[in-house]
Design a protein around this motif. Structure first.
Motif, PDB file in Angstrom:
ATOM      1  N   ASP A 172      41.761  43.547  39.642  1.00 53.34           N
ATOM      2  CA  ASP A 172      42.453  43.676  40.920  1.00 53.34           C
ATOM      3  C   ASP A 172      41.499  43.955  42.078  1.00 53.34           C
ATOM      4  O   ASP A 172      41.853  43.767  43.240  1.00 53.34           O
ATOM      5  CB  ASP A 172      43.524  44.769  40.848  1.00 53.34           C
ATOM      6  N   ARG A 173      40.282  44.399  41.763  1.00 46.35           N
ATOM      7  CA  ARG A 173      39.295  44.706  42.805  1.00 46.35           C
ATOM      8  C   ARG A 173      38.054  43.820  42.724  1.00 46.35           C
ATOM      9  O   ARG A 173      37.108  44.004  43.481  1.00 46.35           O
ATOM     10  CB  ARG A 173      38.875  46.174  42.707  1.00 46.35           C
ATOM     11  N   HIS A 174      38.046  42.876  41.782  1.00 52.10           N
ATOM     12  CA  HIS A 174      36.888  42.000  41.611  1.00 52.10           C
ATOM     13  C   HIS A 174      36.713  41.128  42.852  1.00 52.10           C
ATOM     14  O   HIS A 174      37.681  40.631  43.392  1.00 52.10           O
ATOM     15  CB  HIS A 174      37.071  41.098  40.387  1.00 52.10           C
ATOM     16  N   PRO A 175      35.531  40.910  43.344  1.00 54.14           N
ATOM     17  CA  PRO A 175      34.218  41.325  42.884  1.00 54.14           C
ATOM     18  C   PRO A 175      33.677  42.561  43.608  1.00 54.14           C
ATOM     19  O   PRO A 175      32.489  42.837  43.555  1.00 54.14           O
ATOM     20  CB  PRO A 175      33.360  40.109  43.204  1.00 54.14           C
ATOM     21  N   ARG A 176      34.556  43.298  44.268  1.00 55.67           N
ATOM     22  CA  ARG A 176      34.112  44.446  45.073  1.00 55.67           C
ATOM     23  C   ARG A 176      34.522  45.785  44.460  1.00 55.67           C
ATOM     24  O   ARG A 176      34.692  46.773  45.185  1.00 55.67           O
ATOM     25  CB  ARG A 176      34.655  44.329  46.501  1.00 55.67           C
ATOM     26  N   ALA A 177      34.669  45.836  43.144  1.00 55.54           N
ATOM     27  CA  ALA A 177      35.087  47.078  42.486  1.00 55.54           C
ATOM     28  C   ALA A 177      34.076  48.200  42.689  1.00 55.54           C
ATOM     29  O   ALA A 177      34.437  49.371  42.644  1.00 55.54           O
ATOM     30  CB  ALA A 177      35.320  46.842  40.994  1.00 55.54           C
ATOM     31  N   GLY A 178      32.839  47.849  42.941  1.00 57.80           N
ATOM     32  CA  GLY A 178      31.798  48.848  43.186  1.00 57.80           C
ATOM     33  C   GLY A 178      31.669  49.236  44.648  1.00 57.80           C
ATOM     34  O   GLY A 178      30.775  49.992  45.007  1.00 57.80           O
ATOM     35  N   GLY A 179      32.529  48.712  45.505  1.00 55.45           N
ATOM     36  CA  GLY A 179      32.483  49.007  46.936  1.00 55.45           C
ATOM     37  C   GLY A 179      32.296  47.754  47.765  1.00 55.45           C
ATOM     38  O   GLY A 179      31.912  46.701  47.244  1.00 55.45           O
ATOM     39  N   ASP A 180      32.564  47.850  49.046  1.00 55.36           N
ATOM     40  CA  ASP A 180      32.517  46.696  49.938  1.00 55.36           C
ATOM     41  C   ASP A 180      31.135  46.054  50.053  1.00 55.36           C
ATOM     42  O   ASP A 180      31.023  44.869  50.336  1.00 55.36           O
ATOM     43  CB  ASP A 180      33.002  47.080  51.337  1.00 55.36           C
ATOM     44  N   GLN A 181      30.098  46.827  49.869  1.00 62.54           N
ATOM     45  CA  GLN A 181      28.733  46.316  50.012  1.00 62.54           C
ATOM     46  C   GLN A 181      28.117  45.895  48.680  1.00 62.54           C
ATOM     47  O   GLN A 181      26.915  45.635  48.601  1.00 62.54           O
ATOM     48  CB  GLN A 181      27.845  47.378  50.662  1.00 62.54           C
ATOM     49  N   HIS A 182      28.947  45.824  47.628  1.00 60.99           N
ATOM     50  CA  HIS A 182      28.439  45.612  46.270  1.00 60.99           C
ATOM     51  C   HIS A 182      29.254  44.501  45.607  1.00 60.99           C
ATOM     52  O   HIS A 182      30.460  44.638  45.435  1.00 60.99           O
ATOM     53  CB  HIS A 182      28.593  46.928  45.503  1.00 60.99           C
ATOM     54  N   TYR A 183      28.604  43.405  45.255  1.00 62.78           N
ATOM     55  CA  TYR A 183      29.265  42.248  44.642  1.00 62.78           C
ATOM     56  C   TYR A 183      28.871  42.211  43.174  1.00 62.78           C
ATOM     57  O   TYR A 183      27.698  42.001  42.836  1.00 62.78           O
ATOM     58  CB  TYR A 183      28.819  40.964  45.338  1.00 62.78           C
ATOM     59  N   ALA A 184      29.842  42.457  42.303  1.00 60.08           N
ATOM     60  CA  ALA A 184      29.522  42.545  40.879  1.00 60.08           C
ATOM     61  C   ALA A 184      30.730  42.224  40.021  1.00 60.08           C
ATOM     62  O   ALA A 184      31.878  42.334  40.467  1.00 60.08           O
ATOM     63  CB  ALA A 184      29.020  43.947  40.544  1.00 60.08           C
ATOM     64  N   ALA A 185      30.460  41.855  38.781  1.00 59.94           N
ATOM     65  CA  ALA A 185      31.491  41.680  37.760  1.00 59.94           C
ATOM     66  C   ALA A 185      31.334  42.806  36.750  1.00 59.94           C
ATOM     67  O   ALA A 185      30.215  43.124  36.341  1.00 59.94           O
ATOM     68  CB  ALA A 185      31.323  40.330  37.066  1.00 59.94           C
ATOM     69  N   PHE A 186      32.443  43.407  36.378  1.00 60.05           N
ATOM     70  CA  PHE A 186      32.453  44.457  35.368  1.00 60.05           C
ATOM     71  C   PHE A 186      33.150  43.909  34.136  1.00 60.05           C
ATOM     72  O   PHE A 186      34.280  43.429  34.216  1.00 60.05           O
ATOM     73  CB  PHE A 186      33.190  45.696  35.885  1.00 60.05           C
ATOM     74  N   LEU A 187      32.462  43.984  32.999  1.00 59.41           N
ATOM     75  CA  LEU A 187      32.980  43.443  31.744  1.00 59.41           C
ATOM     76  C   LEU A 187      32.907  44.504  30.656  1.00 59.41           C
ATOM     77  O   LEU A 187      32.067  45.403  30.708  1.00 59.41           O
ATOM     78  CB  LEU A 187      32.155  42.227  31.306  1.00 59.41           C
ATOM     79  N   GLU A 188      33.781  44.344  29.658  1.00 57.28           N
ATOM     80  CA  GLU A 188      33.778  45.262  28.521  1.00 57.28           C
ATOM     81  C   GLU A 188      33.985  44.457  27.250  1.00 57.28           C
ATOM     82  O   GLU A 188      34.794  43.529  27.217  1.00 57.28           O
ATOM     83  CB  GLU A 188      34.905  46.283  28.687  1.00 57.28           C
ATOM     84  N   LYS A 189      33.260  44.819  26.196  1.00 55.87           N
ATOM     85  CA  LYS A 189      33.446  44.143  24.914  1.00 55.87           C
ATOM     86  C   LYS A 189      34.363  44.964  24.029  1.00 55.87           C
ATOM     87  O   LYS A 189      34.720  46.084  24.371  1.00 55.87           O
ATOM     88  CB  LYS A 189      32.125  43.814  24.249  1.00 55.87           C
ATOM     89  N   ALA A 190      34.756  44.405  22.904  1.00 51.45           N
ATOM     90  CA  ALA A 190      35.752  45.016  22.025  1.00 51.45           C
ATOM     91  C   ALA A 190      35.403  46.449  21.638  1.00 51.45           C
ATOM     92  O   ALA A 190      36.294  47.279  21.504  1.00 51.45           O
ATOM     93  CB  ALA A 190      35.956  44.159  20.779  1.00 51.45           C
TER      94      ALA A 190
END
Length: 134
Positions: free
Chosen positions: A102-120
């Motif tokens: 819901d916050r991708h790609p700014r989940a780390g903040g407005d100045q930070h473009y990132a993808a957050f992933l999790e494995k099983a």
């Protein structure tokens, strides 16, 4: 001494199922430019420059939970914003769940473009764009 202070290696995770973890991590490491470095019955290693990362079979049962005391996640430089988006799109077909969609790609903040992933096994990675506004 040009490596002074840099990481030599990380034993990233003690895994309960080495086979499935290797498949999941291999996709990500390949995408980030790591190459196979070591292989033995209880683990695997990948190298990028002078640093390498190891996965090993856990000698005891239990589950990793990044929300408990201990390592939360690793963040990798992942190239351009376009490359981060490509990895985000491909992640579910390669054993990774998307976090904070819901916050991708700014989940780390407005100045930070990132993808957050999790494995099983609940290990989280952050893939950070190098060309994002800082």
């Amino acid at each position: 001494m040009d490596n002074f202070g840099s990481l030599h290696h990380v034993e990233l995770q003690q895994v309960s199922d080495l086979r499935s973890s290797v498949d999941t991590w291999t996709w990500l490491f390949d995408a980030l430019g790591y190459t196979p470095h070591q292989e033995w019955s209880g683990g695997r290693g990948w190298r990028h420059g002078s640093t390498y990362i190891v996965l090993a079979s856990a000698s005891r049962g239990g589950a990793h939970d990044r929300r408990l005391p201990g390592l939360s996640h690793l963040a990798f430089h992942a190239g351009t914003m376009q490359n981060v988006d490509r990895l985000w799109t491909a992640a579910p077909q390669n054993g990774w769940s998307r976090l904070y969609a819901d916050r991708h790609p700014r989940a780390g903040g407005d100045q930070h473009y990132a993808a957050f992933l999790e494995k099983a096994e609940r290990f989280k990675v952050e893939l950070v764009a190098s060309d994002a506004v800082r």
